[in-house]
Design an enzyme around this catalytic site. Structure first.
Site, mmCIF file in Angstrom:
data_model
loop_
_atom_site.group_PDB
_atom_site.id
_atom_site.type_symbol
_atom_site.label_atom_id
_atom_site.label_comp_id
_atom_site.label_asym_id
_atom_site.label_seq_id
_atom_site.Cartn_x
_atom_site.Cartn_y
_atom_site.Cartn_z
ATOM 1 N N ASP A 92 0.671 -0.913 -0.139
ATOM 2 C CA ASP A 92 0.118 -0.220 0.150
ATOM 3 C C ASP A 92 0.996 0.945 0.229
ATOM 4 O O ASP A 92 1.333 1.406 0.973
ATOM 5 C CB ASP A 92 -1.315 -0.170 0.823
ATOM 6 C CG ASP A 92 -2.155 1.270 1.227
ATOM 7 O OD1 ASP A 92 -1.899 1.907 0.110
ATOM 8 O OD2 ASP A 92 -2.452 2.086 1.934
ATOM 9 N N ASP A 314 -2.109 6.094 -4.713
ATOM 10 C CA ASP A 314 -2.391 4.632 -4.235
ATOM 11 C C ASP A 314 -2.889 3.350 -4.484
ATOM 12 O O ASP A 314 -4.226 3.407 -5.078
ATOM 13 C CB ASP A 314 -3.497 5.778 -3.197
ATOM 14 C CG ASP A 314 -4.010 4.836 -2.026
ATOM 15 O OD1 ASP A 314 -2.863 3.461 -1.918
ATOM 16 O OD2 ASP A 314 -4.912 5.004 -1.357
#
Length: 429
Positions: A92, A314
């Site tokens: 992430d 992201d």
């Protein structure tokens, strides 16, 4: 002495590496709950949880973008310890901490008989004591199917002594910190070993982790946003000169409605020239927190806005998020309609729509329908239009460029120079 220094430098260079780690595509949690008919209930309970969290945080006046990972579709393998124990994690770029479940995670606490009975998908809403949440008749073990780390089986493990807690919009991960060797890549895969990495060992997890095909989260953003200011694993690798370049590249595949298939590659220490074309441009970061930079304009077809916003790249979000008014303008332009009970825009799966066009610096990046029309998961002919309304609450970035953008364009995260580069994905459709 000079010869010793030169020898040490040569050894460090020899040990530095470029390592490519495969990903697997999984069914997003949202799609699973839609398929099971539980998504509407889940969303209601999630909003209650968020309301309660917002009330608690008002006095502190501190905001941070938090990802719930409900729509995440890609996981990769890591290992921790000696010998290696393997875990599936979300890699992430929107967070900075590594945590996995500890061997004690899910153990029903003692002396919890006085705790009210919990119910619902997010049982933790109903409990006063997080440690005892769910200890009544409807007790749910959110760690039941997850792999768990057993420190007693690792000869390289060191205790840390500190506790940790990471709050999500739907609960928390909490436990204590440990230190060990972690590897990017699973057993039998290419690996990048990073000794002396501090990570979280979760003793309890939010209920939304229950049954998910993942074990934890590995954050790849900067130390400045890490909970407890812990050095993130890849930053730790850079600090120890374990990679050729302080760079990693993300290539994501688009595989329609298939799950359990190869989903892409993370390249640590260099640029992926196999799956990605030449770098089109780099954009300097405006904030070395997330991978945050300036987006000049966005639009589709007849709609375009050039207001300019701060955005982040992201990998932990499988949609593109932005302010409601601008998202609605794009949705109207492509003919998508808002479905309130699901909280997403709906569009026919066979719709022929214009590209979504994003301007960053002097370049326009076009995202085609193969990456903006994604399966809903309910077996119908409707799909999700992969843009959703998102409010940062006045803190942090205004837009999130998630997986649809990263599938279209490989993202090169240049940690050392604090910039992000973009290269066309070479995956054939």
């Amino acid at each position: 002495m000079k010869n010793l220094i030169l020898l040490a430098s040569l050894v460090a260079c020899a040990l530095a590496a470029v390592v490519q780690i495969p990903l697997m595509k999984i069914e997003p949690y949202r799609n699973r709950l839609i398929r099971e008919g539980r998504w509407v209930e889940y969303r209601k309970e999630r909003e209650i949880r968020r309301f309660m969290m917002d009330k608690q945080q008002v006095a502190a006046a501190v905001g941070q973008y938090v990802n719930d990972y409900e729509d995440e579709a890609y996981v990769g393998n890591i290992t921790i310890g000696t010998p290696q124990q393997q875990f599936k994690v979300i890699l992430d770029t929107g967070s900075s901490n590594l945590w996995i479940p500890d061997i004690t995670c899910g153990t029903k606490p003692e002396n919890c008989s006085a705790v009210p009975t919990c119910h619902g998908i997010l049982c933790q809403f109903e409990c006063d004591d997080q440690a005892c949440c769910g200890a009544g008749p409807n007790y749910t073990d959110s760690c039941l199917l997850q792999a768990k780390f057993d420190a007693s089986k690792s000869t390289s493990y060191k205790s840390n002594g500190r506790s940790f807690i990471i709050e999500y919009g739907t609960g928390s991960a909490r436990g204590f910190l440990g230190q060990d060797t972690i590897t990017f890549g699973g057993i039998g895969e290419p690996q990048l070993a990073v000794p002396n990495t501090i990570f979280g060992q979760a003793t309890s997890l939010a209920a939304f982790f229950e049954g998910q095909p993942l074990d934890g989260i590995l954050g790849l953003a900067f130390k400045s946003i890490a909970v407890d200011q812990i050095t993130p694993p890849f930053i730790n690798a850079i600090n120890q000169n374990l990679v050729d370049l302080p760079v990693f590249t993300v290539f994501l595949e688009h595989e329609g409605d298939q799950n359990g298939v190869k989903g892409g590659i993370y390249t640590y220490g260099g640029i992926d020239t196999t799956n990605c074309g030449p770098v089109i441009a780099y954009q300097p970061l405006s904030s070395a927190t997330y991978y945050q930079f300036k987006m000049s304009a966005i639009g589709s077809g007849s709609y375009r806005s050039s207001k300019g916003w701060q955005v982040i790249s992201d990998t932990g979000t499988s949609l593109i998020g932005g302010p409601k008014a601008f998202v609605q303008g794009i949705a109207d332009a492509v003919g998508a309609t808002w479905r309130d009970d699901y909280g997403v825009y709906i569009i026919p799966c066979n719709a022929k729509i214009n590209t979504v066009d994003i301007t960053i610096g002097a370049q326009v990046y076009n995202i085609d329908s193969s990456n903006t029309i994604i399966p809903l998961g309910d077996g119908s002919s409707n799909c999700i239009f992969a843009i959703f309304p998102f409010s940062s609450g006045g803190f942090g970035p205004s837009w999130i460029l998630g997986d649809p953008f990263i599938r279209q364009y490989c993202n090169i995260y240049d940690v050392g120079t604090q910039r992000v580069g973009f290269a066309k994905s070479l995956q054939s459709k």
